[in-house]
Design an enzyme around this catalytic site. Structure first.
Site, mmCIF file in Angstrom:
data_model
loop_
_atom_site.group_PDB
_atom_site.id
_atom_site.type_symbol
_atom_site.label_atom_id
_atom_site.label_comp_id
_atom_site.label_asym_id
_atom_site.label_seq_id
_atom_site.Cartn_x
_atom_site.Cartn_y
_atom_site.Cartn_z
ATOM 1 N N ARG A 145 -39.688 76.706 -118.942
ATOM 2 C CA ARG A 145 -40.662 75.626 -119.171
ATOM 3 C C ARG A 145 -40.054 74.266 -118.812
ATOM 4 N NH1 ARG A 145 -42.141 79.105 -123.380
ATOM 5 N NH2 ARG A 145 -40.563 78.233 -124.756
ATOM 6 N N ARG A 177 -32.958 78.255 -109.455
ATOM 7 C CA ARG A 177 -33.916 78.879 -110.352
ATOM 8 C C ARG A 177 -33.853 80.413 -110.278
ATOM 9 N NH1 ARG A 177 -39.167 75.919 -111.150
ATOM 10 N NH2 ARG A 177 -38.797 75.151 -109.048
ATOM 11 N N SER A 204 -34.208 40.467 -126.642
ATOM 12 C CA SER A 204 -32.901 40.368 -127.272
ATOM 13 C C SER A 204 -33.096 39.888 -128.697
ATOM 14 C CB SER A 204 -32.036 39.371 -126.493
ATOM 15 O OG SER A 204 -31.063 38.786 -127.318
ATOM 16 N N ARG A 261 -18.186 89.839 -124.783
ATOM 17 C CA ARG A 261 -18.909 88.722 -125.422
ATOM 18 C C ARG A 261 -17.882 87.671 -125.801
ATOM 19 N NH1 ARG A 261 -23.139 90.978 -128.555
ATOM 20 N NH2 ARG A 261 -23.240 91.691 -126.397
#
Lengths: 451, 451, 451, 451
Positions: free
Chosen positions: C119, C183, C275, C314
């Site tokens: 997304r 992608r 400012s 892992r």
């Protein structure tokens, strides 16, 4: 990374502090001192120690051969010690028995590096003093030289060049302080043998360690630190911090040197900052070199910090990652420090242009002064609103801010001509600025006068 | 950073790709090609171009002198072009008029660097292919060689050495793909003159640019890219990614080489991985060198990314920060890649020890298999609870997990001896593992067979 | 890091893409799809899958409780799955048996994250297109709007605002290309079970994997990638590169906005860039936010690259280091991209001031043009010498460069009034610049028109 | 970055030190103190100051609104001051005139942050003391608990668990020292007004500054430090160094917890370190969280160092880059410190397994002891050769090293049975190790007893 860029990035001072010869000599200095310390502790005859020490000279070693063997061994100490043993053996076979007695490779590599760093930090110290002196001079001389202060890259309000220099000086003084504190943790002996326990030296181990520390004029730490790298990390972080300050000065100078600003310049030199295409150019060469160093520092520091996560009694990869990274950080920092010290010493100041740029602002940089003056009469919220409006009107119509204020009903009622004179008199902005400069200079003086 | 550590960290291949001579030659190759392209476009006689090209040889240049002048000029192209002009002038004064015609320093420096990178990437490509082939061999040969899979550094469940290798191979193949894509953006001509517009070349500018691109066999980009450094950044990021994968392989190998694990080893070599103190040691030297490189990569990549924020038409400091950082990253990566490719080719596998370590786990690594088998009968939550309890009981009492399950009332009721045989048969774990290995190998084959 | 600074640094778009709810929903989407895929593959009834999927809604979960249990478990999937099992159990006890069947925590966490990233990348894509369109507009409109090109922060030679924008556009187009390529590697399913081999699913494993991939519309990779993190690294590197380009644009804008330059401005907005002290200020707020993001990007990318060195099947720590770092990098980049896209769309250009600054240079920025014109007649070396001298004379005496050249004997002899007209006509500098702009625009058009 | 991972990475202590409320309260504390200091200096009535101070409470402010306005203003102080002014005005219109009198946004933001850091450093200090105490206990208790020392991830030679702990303790003590030194530079007032010169306060400026410093119990520095960020950089570097040490401890623990090593463990806890797939797992959860923090530290430190290059009197982007980065570094470090302190306090030690692993080495870890014993008789070179050969023979044949030495002619002649007993007695390795432990403990004691 070669010589072609070495002078630009590292100037010419200290470039040999961390070359191959220096690295080798560091290890050999360790080996010579170790032999002497052990002889002093009675482990073997003094003559054997001297026979070893006599061969601890880099010119006796074959660098390409050491490089090949380093790749096999995984560290440069192993082939160095082997070669040293061969050299001593040729001279005095009995003495060869005692080379590197009871020590481990990392003892030689780390202590050798600490010895290199000790010389390096002397240069850093002296260049920091030089920079501090140069900045003190600028701060004093230009204590009230008017300059537009700029925030967010916008003209803001008047300040002085001396105030600007005092800011740099204050940071420099903090670096002097940090160097002093860090040195006591970074410059210590590494000596622990295989797994740090000095077990190979039996009951005389601590005695030998102390004698070795004495030989090298390095403190003996409470315990060996082979895989506890905060000492190296702190050295690196210090250099990263110093580069940050040097980069800040360089950034400011490069902005002041812009064609459109042109208020201060690096010292000119023949052929300095020319262009291969544009005959009119005068490029900020020192600023470029320092900004490059400041851009490289953080990544190098991050590498050293990452590498602190070392395994058990000797790290795998983490320790090795330091070997080129820390020296690189050292020489880059020294080069940048030298560049800035020289630049400050030879700084060309165009006080006329500083004043002209201030005047060109058509009063806008006195907006705060106007608002505060008005605020004292009608409160801040309303005062700011009025001055903001006047400022916008002035900008859009090309008028001076004073004129716009004079045309504002409320402002005109509240502010007399004398008030307006005071508001738009830049010198009025500098009262406390000068006091700040004096505070910084006084602190420096106190440090120099301390026993 | 010197030669002493060069073989260790950078092996011996390609170490001269980015040394001073190579940097200089890169710029000179640009100048020679520029002269020829401009002559071809009719800007001046071909003879003048050849007179220039004849002098574009590094051995004619005085490196220390160039280094001094580089520090004055702020970049190495300016003194190089000046020296080249003098050399040509001595030979053919008329030709000297045309040296570096219409170009800017950065054109020479950037294009010169691109030419160095092109040669470098050929070596990377060939070493990636070598690594890919080596990994494919291990994956195939050890497709079903049992090995304990480990997660969080704990033994987890059986896998195969081939599956492990296929994981590395899959990542390697992605790097081959990335290299291919990145190359088309990184290897292009830089040519824009003073501010990138080629204004000095008048109406023939694009014609000259195309001719120059042809001379150098580099694509002509849509526009010059002096201060748009994503091309350099992408190269650096690619190298950082590759180093990440190489570091992962080295980390795994160093863990497998642990005395307590001892399942696989770097190829042995004479004097390889010895210790200056401990005669029994066999240190993972290649792993150390690669892990060091992987520790240094991220900081160097971060430097290049930071340096992308360059000012206007030519950066101040950011560009300069690339000059040593990117070459360093290149040679470190190539060294690490070479180390891993060699290590994989010569990998020593102790399949017996792998199996022994699996058996020594007393069935604990089949806990998942047991739980899933039970879960199919009584649901996951209850099944996990039972196996967890049995696992703890087994560990505490020193029993095999099978025994503990046999003693558990529920488990005993649900699982027959045949079920238990199936659960504790390691080969049953590998069905899909082998299919995954085949998928990875097939993908590699498809790539190699693609036209 | 809180909401107070969120709008400034991350604008308001996509700030919820990576919050706790989104992270949880990502994992739940994985679990729902897994149940359905497994039911489709016949592992259990479809009704059980639906019972599971029905409970995969974040609002059913107690976040503080999950946070406490995450600290115990070491990852957020374990307590999420436990809570989901309880929820399903309350509803349909039989279905609870099948929650998270055969998967591992990392499957849920990684795939869940990939879904969030998908997304996110859609927003990046659309904002990149918006930026590209905005830049194309500026490039076209200001194709020949004169502007001083600046190198090393010094005025150098004329260019056009369109050329400047085309440089940004060209880089933006490369980022579009990279996004497209990346992608396909970043957006894939993670599904491997305990050690990546899907052993818990028996012979139907690959069938389930494919069904799961179909459910989630994600490609099924050749092999699971639990500890091969180059996919995540590449995503991060892409974002770092993009931030580099955005930072470059912001740096340029902030320099153009300087009071002394004042050539272009961020779009004004009420209360924008005020400012707290200086009523006249108009601060470059978007530039500050983007420069801050660009300063933070490299460190975050370095973290992800460092973290790639993960152990065995892992990682321990490396994987965990990604969990907050990559989302942070994502939202910072999207915020910066949005800021720059908006700034370019609303860019205020003061072409008059651009021209005035060019004219104020008193011809110095035509020094290259003069030198080249002269060089064509008398050779480069002599020509540069003459122009350099004339340039210095002009600067020192306050004359226009043309005047100084007219006063130089050689130059006066070689250059006619018409020659001088041509040299000092800024439009003459832009011939090729415009062609470059057209090339960049044409490339963009080709991309948009590609099928 | 959300709450889901907050407990894991940051434990529960101090997580609110740097949240939005704390940031806002920091600024409000500054404003309240400023009003009181100015009233004390006679700039306005004390009642006005109290009216202002009364409104300096975060619960009166609308955070989402502040966030929106922060994005417009570019910093959170501007909308905070505006909102405060409105609040005061509603209560006491006259007092509203004096809100934020003479100060600049950065004064409020920086000083507010310093106040947050002060509280944070108290927690760091107390957790460092807790860790130091825990380590001292382990060092004392396990002063002579035998353990194999490991270098390059290979078993090397015997050491003790106490020695290992003493190494961690020594580093921890250095961090205590650094914290003490750094604090004096990091915890100071920021107060300079628009460009640092306090010009808006006229002649009373320094008096107000001193009164403000007194109100906040912060030292008044020599000069304001808006764009000199070494104070913030040093704080960050300190945290990075501390994380490096914590990561090292976590790395060691995770290696000791390996199934194949199993010598020491994180304290067990219900549901701690479980797995979603493997019922037998006991994952090192604290180690994972700490290693993740240590992986993130270097990148965050690098960001802060990069950001030090700030422009002129207020940085553009560099300052803003600190706002989220430094707090993140703070809470990550505190979380990691707390994790390690707890882990050390609850450390589970399996001394039996330590001894068993030592014995399983079949004498190889005494190779150094054997070589040194032999070297004392026949010199180092020959001794090492013999032991290296014996070690290889032993490994290959599965013999104990002692046996292999007994079979070697030279060794057998030189070493009596008693010599061999001494060589293979691990306790003999620990004489100096224990002395080192005592030195570290004594240093700690001296520090605690210092006045």
């Amino acid at each position: 990374m070669g010589e072609l860029l070495a002078v630009l990035f590292r100037t010419s001072v200290g470039s040999d502090l961390f070359d191959d010869r220096a690295r080798l000599q560091g290890m050999l200095d360790f080996e010579a001192a170790l032999a002497r310390a052990e002889a002093r502790a009675g482990l073997f005859p003094a003559a054997a120690a001297e026979a070893i020490a006599r061969r601890c000279r880099t010119e006796l070693f074959d660098m390409p051969d050491l490089a090949e063997r380093t790749a096999q061994a995984g560290n440069p100490a192993i082939p160095t010690i082997a070669a040293l043993t061969r050299l001593v053996s040729a001279d005095d076979p009995a003495a060869a028995r005692y080379v590197h007695w009871g020590a481990t490779s990392q003892d030689a590599i780390d202590t050798g590096f600490v010895l290199q760093v000790r010389r390096f930090l002397e240069l850093v110290q002296s260049d920091l003093e030089r920079l501090s002196a140069g900045l003190a001079k600028v701060a004093e001389k230009h204590r009230t030289t008017l300059l537009v202060g700029r925030t967010w890259l916008q003209q803001a309000a008047p300040t002085s060049l001396g105030f600007k220099a005092a800011g740099y000086l204050d940071a420099t003084e903090r670096h002097v302080e940090r160097l002093d504190e860090m040195r006591s943790r970074a410059l210590v002996l590494q000596f622990g043998g295989a797994v740090g326990t000095l077990s190979a030296l039996g009951p005389r181990a601590l005695e030998v360690a102390q004698a070795l520390a004495d030989e090298l004029h390095l403190p003996l730490p409470e315990i060996s630190w082979h895989s506890h790298r905060d000492r190296i990390g702190e050295l690196s972080a210090f250099l990263g911090l110093l580069l940050g300050t040097l980069g800040k000065v360089a950034r400011d100078l490069s902005l002041l040197m812009q064609t459109e600003v042109a208020e201060a310049f690096e010292p000119a030199g023949e052929a300095r900052g020319g262009s291969s295409t544009m005959p009119q150019k005068r490029n900020p060469v020192a600023a470029a070199a320092v900004l490059a160093a400041a851009a490289r520092g953080p990544g190098l520091v991050a590498t050293v910090l990452s590498a602190m996560v070392q395994e058990h009694e000797r790290g795998l990869g983490g320790w090795h990652a330091e070997w080129e990274t820390v020296p690189e950080l050292c020489v880059l920092t020294l080069g940048a420090l030298r560049h800035i010290a020289q630049t400050i010493e030879g700084l060309e100041v165009d006080a006329g242009r500083m004043r002209a740029n201030l005047d060109a602002a058509a009063g806008q940089v006195f907006a705060e002064a106007a608002a505060m003056s008005l605020a004292a009469r009608i409160g801040k919220p309303q005062a700011y609103e009025i001055v903001e409006r006047a400022s916008r009107t002035a900008r859009e119509s090309g008028k001076h801010l004073r004129e716009a204020l004079e045309e504002d009903a409320t402002a005109a009622k509240q502010l007399s001509a004398r008030d307006l004179d005071a508001i738009f008199e830049p010198a009025n902005s500098l009262a406390t600025a000068a006091a700040f400069v004096d505070r910084v200079l006084a602190r420096r003086r106190r440090r120099l006068e301390a026993p």
